[in-house]
Scaffold this motif. Structure first.
Motif, short mmCIF file in Angstrom:
data_model
loop_
_atom_site.label_atom_id
_atom_site.label_comp_id
_atom_site.label_asym_id
_atom_site.label_seq_id
_atom_site.Cartn_x
_atom_site.Cartn_y
_atom_site.Cartn_z
N GLN A 38 -12.87 -4.14 5.15
CA GLN A 38 -12.18 -3.92 6.42
C GLN A 38 -11.94 -2.43 6.65
OE1 GLN A 38 -8.51 -6.24 6.96
NE2 GLN A 38 -7.77 -4.62 8.30
N THR A 39 -11.56 -1.73 5.59
CA THR A 39 -11.28 -0.30 5.71
C THR A 39 -12.54 0.47 6.06
OG1 THR A 39 -9.43 -0.43 4.18
CG2 THR A 39 -10.47 1.72 4.44
N THR A 74 -5.60 13.22 -2.89
CA THR A 74 -5.90 14.26 -1.94
C THR A 74 -6.59 15.45 -2.61
OG1 THR A 74 -3.93 13.59 -0.74
CG2 THR A 74 -4.88 15.68 -0.13
N ARG A 104 0.72 4.64 -2.30
CA ARG A 104 0.59 5.96 -1.70
C ARG A 104 1.62 6.93 -2.29
NH1 ARG A 104 2.96 9.00 2.33
NH2 ARG A 104 4.63 7.48 2.55
N GLU A 160 -14.00 4.25 13.78
CA GLU A 160 -13.13 5.30 14.32
C GLU A 160 -13.79 6.67 14.30
OE1 GLU A 160 -8.78 3.38 13.26
OE2 GLU A 160 -9.30 5.33 12.46
N ARG A 211 -10.89 11.30 4.72
CA ARG A 211 -9.78 10.39 5.05
C ARG A 211 -9.36 9.71 3.76
NH1 ARG A 211 -10.59 8.80 10.92
NH2 ARG A 211 -9.16 7.08 10.55
N LEU A 212 -8.08 9.39 3.65
CA LEU A 212 -7.59 8.69 2.47
C LEU A 212 -6.90 7.41 2.94
CD1 LEU A 212 -6.82 8.47 -0.53
CD2 LEU A 212 -4.87 9.95 -0.06
N VAL A 213 -7.32 6.27 2.41
CA VAL A 213 -6.76 4.99 2.85
C VAL A 213 -6.34 4.15 1.65
CG1 VAL A 213 -7.13 2.91 4.22
CG2 VAL A 213 -8.30 5.01 4.84
N PHE A 214 -5.15 3.62 1.71
CA PHE A 214 -4.70 2.63 0.72
C PHE A 214 -4.80 1.26 1.38
CE2 PHE A 214 -2.87 6.59 -0.55
CZ PHE A 214 -3.00 6.57 -1.94
N THR A 215 -5.46 0.34 0.71
CA THR A 215 -5.81 -0.91 1.39
C THR A 215 -5.83 -2.08 0.42
OG1 THR A 215 -7.54 -1.98 2.69
CG2 THR A 215 -8.27 -0.46 1.00
N HIS A 216 -5.73 -3.29 0.98
CA HIS A 216 -5.97 -4.49 0.19
C HIS A 216 -7.42 -4.95 0.33
CE1 HIS A 216 -1.82 -5.12 -0.84
NE2 HIS A 216 -1.43 -5.22 0.42
N ASP A 217 -8.12 -4.40 1.32
CA ASP A 217 -9.42 -4.97 1.69
C ASP A 217 -10.41 -3.84 1.97
OD1 ASP A 217 -11.61 -6.10 2.93
OD2 ASP A 217 -10.43 -7.57 4.04
N PRO A 257 0.82 -1.21 0.00
CA PRO A 257 0.00 0.00 0.00
C PRO A 257 0.86 1.27 0.00
CG PRO A 257 -0.87 -1.57 1.57
CD PRO A 257 0.40 -2.16 1.05
N ASP A 258 2.01 1.20 0.68
CA ASP A 258 2.86 2.38 0.76
C ASP A 258 3.39 2.78 -0.62
OD1 ASP A 258 4.07 4.36 2.38
OD2 ASP A 258 5.99 3.34 2.13
N ARG A 288 -13.46 -0.18 9.67
CA ARG A 288 -12.56 0.46 10.64
C ARG A 288 -12.81 1.96 10.71
NH1 ARG A 288 -7.77 3.26 10.20
NH2 ARG A 288 -7.60 2.78 7.99
#
Lengths: 473, 244
Positions: B84-85, B55, B47, B92, B75-81, B43-44, B88
């Motif tokens: 789940q994101t 953004t 990103r 939060e 919010r910005l999320v890089f994910t495999h799933d 994921p990094d 979460r």
């Protein structure tokens, strides 16, 4: 390299600087200034990477080769490997929980010991993984030919290398274009393999100790003396390289403080036990000379001896799956290793580009796949395995040294969830035994390995002399 | 105020229709820009390459939802799933509702499906809050085999909404296949509000009900998330009902 003033950032020949950003690690995500990186890999996933990478070599390729060299004492060689791996896995776990980032061993060493050591290890790891993958692929080629033979199509060993090359190219292309989620498949493959092995080893084990079937002919335990036991340990150490691959996905692991140590130490323990039992069962079925004559797929004959055609088929099928999963997992680790050094400006940033169509790192995968095919074409199983082990063992030794260096002068950010028991004895023993094992390798492997390390040091001096990594997180 | 999570595959050009933006405008909104990376890619690494572009897009979207008034954030999320994101970030940010984007013009009437494992009171109080004093009508929809009980439940749920001056209608589908009946009803409405359903074999095979409603109706769907205590609540209610 100024140790404490870690703020100073150099650039490489092309003017690229390492990408270092402050992050906050939680159990579920890595949080940077602008975005979050989800941690999606659980303990099962971590164990599957570790076990899936390791199991192909140790059980399905080495038994014949190892028994030919050391006799029944090959079981001791595998035990030595397990102990060394465990002595390294514990310090690696501590560092991984302190720095749960992609890059694994390279990351710890570059931050703990500085850029030169980091560059040599990071680039050597790339080649180490390439050698390991080529080795798994050749093993896969042998099993593919044996599968055809079991199906009644005798093609001979001439096709081993072409098949290995074909599949090596296939895995690379699949990893660039395939965006299907293969992780669940990997979990399934590992579970299936473990079931096959446990049934097989359970039955074989009972028979070898004489509870069922005919008693086996006794043989001298170490017919060639003690020295071959150690040289064999150096050869078969390739069977334990997978636990460090778990560290390369540290950045994607949920609850890293708990799952990383469990996955690394757990996978070494599980496969270590399986290896030792396998060798015991295999050498009980046949004399080591016969076993050695069967070569890379000796386990198929062992399966046939205990359970008839079904046993042979189960082992052939298991061997195909296991060598395939090892090869594929290694291709992925190689691509991650290349990304880790390119992010730190030790390789051109271009190397970590992601393609727009599939979202996969095609450059890094190509830099993995190309050399893998060249090496696979040589078909030199033992040389490939030993060079892979050599380059990994250098890294393992330095991981232990990095741990000791960090612990002696703990930086502020250093706060691992898991601390290695028995410090400083365990990491010191880990470093000594890693370097010592290298001493038992064939001269040819030592030359190739040393040559690669010198070349990587030369690359550092030319390309990235001004880059400072020590102490940066 | 209830917070609504709006997940968007931001780098695939997913955006929000004007109708949904103005429907959610008065609420607290968290725009969740996510990017699903294949497992070959850390994921990094994604990103590094895409963060800036993502953004920029998210900032624009958040300002449409009222970032200047302080009611929207992103919010910005890089994910495999993806799932789940979403779970979460919803937990939060304390988002009780998440939105599945869809195409719609100005929203005049909501279809409120009293389905799922979420208490009817929670769905209705969210609807009241969402509509506020705007000229938006609501149709309460229920599919059941028990005609009398269903009618009673609809009446009970409609009263507090009507008391707030909302134009409420009810629609009862008896002995019809519930999912198809819901889709039919959705055709005459601009958006759907429904309760989340606990994972089941059915959702494993066909996908989540809310996603299927969104796909079938083309319009946006607001899903009231399940809470830990929901199952107990509905169990209590059934128990009390049986006693009386």
């Amino acid at each position: 390299m100024s140790g404490e003033s870690s703020v100073s950032e150099g650039t490489n020949v092309e003017g690229e600087a390492p990408v270092v950003e402050p992050t906050v690690e939680t159990d579920d995500a890595t949080i940077t200034d602008e975005s979050e990186l989800e941690r999606t890999l659980g303990l099962t996933g971590g164990l599957a990477i570790g076990i899936g990478t390791m199991i192909g070599a140790g059980i399905f390729v080495f038994p014949g080769l190892a028994a030919g060299r050391a006799g029944p004492a090959a079981a001791v060689s595998f035990s030595i490997g397990a102990v060394v791996a465990l002595l390294v896995a514990l310090p690696t776990s501590e560092l991984a929980t302190a720095m749960p980032k992609s890059g694994g061993g390279y990351y710890f060493i570059s931050r703990g010991l500085g850029t030169l050591a980091g560059a040599v290890v990071g680039l050597s790891l790339w080649f180490g993984l390439v050698f390991a993958t080529a080795f798994y692929l050749v093993g896969f080629g042998y099993y593919a030919v044996d599968t055809l033979a079991e199906l009644g199509i005798a093609v001979g060993e001439g096709l081993v290398i072409p098949i290995a090359l074909l599949f090596g190219a296939g895995f690379t292309v699949l990893n660039v274009t395939g965006t299907e989620n293969a992780a669940k498949l990997q979990n399934g493959v590992v579970a299936l393999l473990l079931s096959i092995l446990i049934v097989f080893l359970g039955y074989g084990g009972l028979e070898s100790v004489g509870l069922v079937g005919d008693p086996a002919a006794p043989e001298r335990f170490a017919p060639f003396g003690a020295m071959p036991v150690f040289t064999t340990a150096a050869l078969v150490f390739t069977s334990y390289l997978g636990f460090a691959q778990v560290a390369t996905v540290a950045g994607e692991m949920k609850d890293p403080g708990r799952n990383l140590p469990l996955a690394m130490v757990g996978s070494v323990l599980i496969v270590g036990v399986l290896y030792v039992v396998t060798i015991f069962v295999a050498t009980s079925a046949f004399g080591s000379e016969t076993l050695s004559g069967f070569g890379e797929t000796a386990m198929v004959e062992v399966g046939r001896d205990y359970l008839g055609p079904i046993g042979a088929f189960a082992i052939v099928f298991g061997g195909l799956l296991a060598t395939m999963s090892s090869a594929n997992a290694s291709v992925l680790s190689t691509s991650r290793a290349i990304y880790a050094v390119s992010r730190d400006a030790l390789l051109p940033r271009r190397a970590s580009r992601i393609n727009l169509r599939y979202g996969t790192p095609h450059t890094a995968l190509g830099m993995a796949g190309g050399p893998i095919l060249v090496l696979t074409a040589t078909g030199r199983v033992e040389l490939l395995a030993e060079v892979a082990s050599f380059l990994h063992l250098i890294m393992y030794g330095l991981i232990c040294v990095a741990l000791i260096a960090l612990r002696r002068n703990e930086p502020e950010w250093y706060d691992p969830d898991f601390r290695v028991p028995g410090y400083p004895v365990v990491p010191a023993l880990g470093a000594i035994s890693s370097f010592a094992l290298i001493g038992f390798m064939q001269p040819a492997s030592l030359y190739v390995g040393t040559g690669i390390m010198i070349a990587t040091a030369g690359w550092y001096a030319y390309y990235a002399r001004d880059v400072t990594l020590k102490g940066q997180l | 105020m209830t917070r609504i999570l709006v997940p968007l595959a931001i780098l695939e050009g997913e955006s929000v229709s004007a109708g949904l933006t103005s429907l959610l405008q008065p609420m607290n909104v968290t725009v969740l820009g996510y990017h699903v990376v294949p497992e070959q890619t850390p994921p990094d690494q994604a990103r590094l390459q895409y963060e800036e572009r993502a953004t920029d897009a998210l900032e624009d979207l958040a300002s449409e939802f009222g970032a200047e008034d302080g009611t929207a954030e992103y919010r910005l999320v890089f994910t495999h799933d993806r799932t789940q994101t979403i779970d979460r970030v919803a937990a939060e940010t304390g988002s009780d509702v998440y939105a599945i984007r869809g195409a719609t013009g100005p929203v005049d009437r909501l279809l409120v499906a009293l389905t799922g494992d979420v208490a009817v009171e929670r769905i209705c109080s969210f609807v009241a809050e969402l509509i506020g004093d705007r000229e938006i009508g609501a149709t309460l929809f229920l599919a059941t085999d028990d005609e009398e009980g269903g009618r009673e439940l609809l009446e009970l749920a409609a009263t507090p909404l009507a008391d707030r001056g909302i134009d409420v209608r009810t629609e009862l589908a008896v002995d019809e296949p519930p999912f198809e009946a819901l889709l039919d009803a959705a055709a005459d409405h601009d958006a759907v509000v429904m309760g989340e359903r606990a994972p089941s074999l059915r959702s494993l095979v066909f996908g989540e009900e809310a996603d299927r409603v969104a796909a079938g109706s083309v319009g946006p769907v607001l899903v009231v998330r399940q809470r830990e205590d929901d199952s107990e609540e509905s169990a209590d209610r059934t128990a009390n009902g049986d006693d009386s």
